[in-house]
Design a protein around this motif. Structure first.
Motif, short mmCIF file in Angstrom:
data_model
loop_
_atom_site.label_atom_id
_atom_site.label_comp_id
_atom_site.label_asym_id
_atom_site.label_seq_id
_atom_site.Cartn_x
_atom_site.Cartn_y
_atom_site.Cartn_z
N GLY B 4 0.84 -1.20 0.00
CA GLY B 4 0.00 0.00 0.00
C GLY B 4 0.88 1.25 0.00
N THR B 5 0.22 2.36 -0.26
CA THR B 5 0.98 3.60 -0.24
C THR B 5 1.31 3.95 1.20
OG1 THR B 5 -1.03 4.86 -0.03
CG2 THR B 5 -0.22 4.48 -2.28
N PRO B 6 2.33 4.73 1.36
CA PRO B 6 2.73 5.07 2.71
C PRO B 6 1.56 5.58 3.56
CG PRO B 6 4.39 5.84 1.19
CD PRO B 6 3.29 5.24 0.36
N GLY B 7 0.69 6.42 2.94
CA GLY B 7 -0.39 7.00 3.74
C GLY B 7 -1.36 5.97 4.31
N HIS B 8 -1.58 4.87 3.56
CA HIS B 8 -2.58 3.89 4.00
C HIS B 8 -1.97 2.62 4.59
CE1 HIS B 8 -5.96 6.07 2.26
NE2 HIS B 8 -5.11 6.40 1.27
N ALA B 9 -0.69 2.57 4.42
CA ALA B 9 -0.03 1.31 4.83
C ALA B 9 -0.32 0.94 6.28
CB ALA B 9 1.48 1.41 4.61
N GLN B 10 -0.25 1.93 7.10
CA GLN B 10 -0.33 1.65 8.53
C GLN B 10 -1.68 1.02 8.92
OE1 GLN B 10 2.30 1.67 9.99
NE2 GLN B 10 2.19 2.23 12.16
N PRO B 11 -2.83 1.71 8.67
CA PRO B 11 -4.12 1.12 9.07
C PRO B 11 -4.39 -0.21 8.38
CG PRO B 11 -4.43 3.19 7.85
CD PRO B 11 -2.97 3.05 8.12
N THR B 12 -4.05 -0.32 7.07
CA THR B 12 -4.31 -1.56 6.34
C THR B 12 -3.57 -2.73 7.00
OG1 THR B 12 -4.43 -0.27 4.33
CG2 THR B 12 -4.22 -2.66 4.08
N ARG B 13 -2.30 -2.47 7.23
CA ARG B 13 -1.50 -3.55 7.85
C ARG B 13 -2.06 -3.91 9.23
NH1 ARG B 13 3.64 -1.51 6.61
NH2 ARG B 13 4.24 -1.57 8.80
N ARG B 14 -2.50 -2.87 9.94
CA ARG B 14 -2.98 -3.14 11.28
C ARG B 14 -4.23 -4.03 11.25
NH1 ARG B 14 -2.07 1.60 14.09
NH2 ARG B 14 -3.98 2.52 13.28
N SER B 15 -5.20 -3.67 10.34
CA SER B 15 -6.44 -4.47 10.35
C SER B 15 -6.17 -5.89 9.86
CB SER B 15 -7.53 -3.79 9.52
OG SER B 15 -7.19 -3.87 8.16
N ALA B 16 -5.29 -6.03 8.86
CA ALA B 16 -4.95 -7.37 8.39
C ALA B 16 -4.31 -8.18 9.53
CB ALA B 16 -3.96 -7.30 7.22
N GLU B 21 -4.42 -12.27 13.39
CA GLU B 21 -4.17 -12.69 14.78
C GLU B 21 -5.37 -13.42 15.36
OE1 GLU B 21 -3.00 -9.12 16.78
OE2 GLU B 21 -1.03 -9.15 15.83
N GLY B 22 -6.58 -12.93 14.98
CA GLY B 22 -7.80 -13.58 15.48
C GLY B 22 -7.86 -15.02 15.01
N ASP B 23 -7.66 -15.22 13.71
CA ASP B 23 -7.68 -16.60 13.17
C ASP B 23 -6.60 -17.45 13.84
OD1 ASP B 23 -9.65 -15.78 11.55
OD2 ASP B 23 -8.45 -15.72 9.70
N ALA B 24 -5.42 -16.86 13.85
CA ALA B 24 -4.30 -17.61 14.41
C ALA B 24 -4.58 -17.95 15.87
CB ALA B 24 -3.01 -16.79 14.30
N ALA B 25 -5.17 -17.00 16.58
CA ALA B 25 -5.45 -17.23 17.99
C ALA B 25 -6.43 -18.38 18.16
CB ALA B 25 -6.00 -15.96 18.64
N ARG B 26 -7.47 -18.38 17.26
CA ARG B 26 -8.45 -19.47 17.36
C ARG B 26 -7.78 -20.82 17.09
NH1 ARG B 26 -12.03 -15.65 15.46
NH2 ARG B 26 -11.53 -16.04 13.28
N VAL B 27 -7.00 -20.85 15.99
CA VAL B 27 -6.30 -22.10 15.66
C VAL B 27 -5.34 -22.48 16.78
CG1 VAL B 27 -4.68 -23.21 14.07
CG2 VAL B 27 -6.54 -21.78 13.18
N ASP B 28 -4.56 -21.47 17.20
CA ASP B 28 -3.60 -21.73 18.27
C ASP B 28 -4.31 -22.26 19.51
OD1 ASP B 28 -1.57 -20.91 16.73
OD2 ASP B 28 -1.12 -19.06 17.83
N GLY B 29 -5.47 -21.69 19.81
CA GLY B 29 -6.22 -22.12 20.99
C GLY B 29 -6.60 -23.58 20.88
N ARG B 30 -7.13 -23.95 19.69
CA ARG B 30 -7.52 -25.36 19.50
C ARG B 30 -6.31 -26.28 19.61
NH1 ARG B 30 -10.93 -23.61 15.25
NH2 ARG B 30 -9.43 -24.27 13.68
N VAL B 31 -5.23 -25.87 18.92
CA VAL B 31 -4.01 -26.69 18.94
C VAL B 31 -3.50 -26.82 20.36
CG1 VAL B 31 -1.57 -26.75 18.25
CG2 VAL B 31 -3.34 -26.17 16.57
#
Lengths: 221, 221
Positions: B4-16, B21-31
């Motif tokens: 992304g462009t510098p101006g949007h990079a930060q929020p985009t990366r954060r939401s991704a 992290e949510g998915d990983a946390a769920r999987v990690d939790g099950r594992v």
């Protein structure tokens, strides 16, 4: 079943007895040798494999003694293991160096040496493990342990009798305090048991129990 | 891989990242939960049967976790046994009672209690036995033992730092002299480990190392 006339009974009986003893001795000798071979083999196998890897078939294979013969002497695998394990008896002279510290140091030095070299020291953990779940093994294990502790107990009780340590000393606690550190290093922390360690343990345990009017550590014989 | 462009990079990366992290946390939790269930089951099985009676099939049966899942985490029966056995860690606070004797007595009393009640105390002998023949087990066994000894070592080293015991004291020997008698009674002589015994061991080992200018045993806090 005539036993001969009274007049001849004595010599007849004597020669019969002598001949019988000869036969019995020969049979006993054979039985004893095969028994010994089985026990020696069983003990070697225990040393290598522990109780878990011990089978009567392997004892048969190694000793050349027939399985039926083995089962005539030992009704089960467990009975044979227990009998073989009871060979774990660190037979040891009871020293009399003239001081309790000298006696205890001699006993512990010998024990430390055996722990580092004797094959039974590899067998003991499997006995401890099985004893955890099997009361019969727990019994033989206790017997082995009392055997190891007996010389220490004897020199401690003698020292109490001679007034070298307090009459209030508890021989059982002292035995635990003396043997425990060596066992800990052999089977748990796996640290070396050197002369310095043995001397430190002996000196500290004894000085803690020394009768106040007894000779100090530097005046001992 | 545009970020992304510098101006949007930060929020985009954060939401991704947040969503990932949510998915990983769920999987990690099950594992993590199935891993924990396997380890708990494996540890229970070890307590009952020792290393010798331990099978992955029985862990599968009891835990309900598929064998393929278990083998994904632990490549072998041995790896699972080792991991389960490493739960044998008597986690314990390091006390600071104001005196070394108080600290050591507190630690030994807790250890004595655990030796009499904790399930791992039945597992230890089978670890000792396997360690006798298997270097990998010997490694985990050493780690468990260092864990048990760590609080004692810490209070001893602190006491050396405070001048309460001789700077020449050897913490390793002291640890062996303190823990060894308790292990001896638990696994060898099978005698009770009561408060009096623990106090006697602690007092004797410490008094033998007390710095000559340090407070005597009756003046401690």
């Amino acid at each position: 079943m005539g036993r001969g006339t009274p007049g001849h009974a004595q010599p007849t009986r004597r020669s019969a007895a002598a001949s019988g003893e000869g036969d019995a001795a020969r049979v006993d000798g054979r039985v004893r040798r095969s028994r010994d071979r089985v026990l020696t083999t069983a003990f070697e196998l225990l040393s290598e494999s522990g109780v878990g890897g011990f089978t009567v078939d392997e004892v048969v294979r190694r000793s050349g003694v027939a399985k039926t013969t083995i089962y005539r002497h030992w009704p089960s695998r467990e009975a044979l293991v227990i009998d073989a394990a009871s060979r774990i008896s660190a037979e040891q002279e009871v020293p009399d160096t003239g001081s309790l510290e000298g006696d205890v140091t001699a006993i512990l030095a010998n024990l430390g040496h055996l722990l580092g070299t004797a094959r039974w020291s590899s067998v003991v953990p499997s006995i401890v493990d099985v004893a955890e779940r099997d009361p019969e093994f727990a019994g033989i294990h206790g017997k082995i342990q009392r055997g190891h502790a007996a010389p220490l107990r004897e020199v401690i009780e003698r020292a109490v009798g001679r007034g070298l340590i307090s009459a209030a000393a508890d021989p059982s606690s002292m035995v635990s305090a003396l043997i425990g550190p060596l066992y800990y290093r052999r089977w748990f922390s796996r640290e070396p048991i050197d002369d310095q360690f043995v001397k430190t343990i002996a000196r500290n345990v004894i000085s803690s129990q020394r009768a106040t009017d007894a000779p100090g550590r530097d005046t001992r014989a």
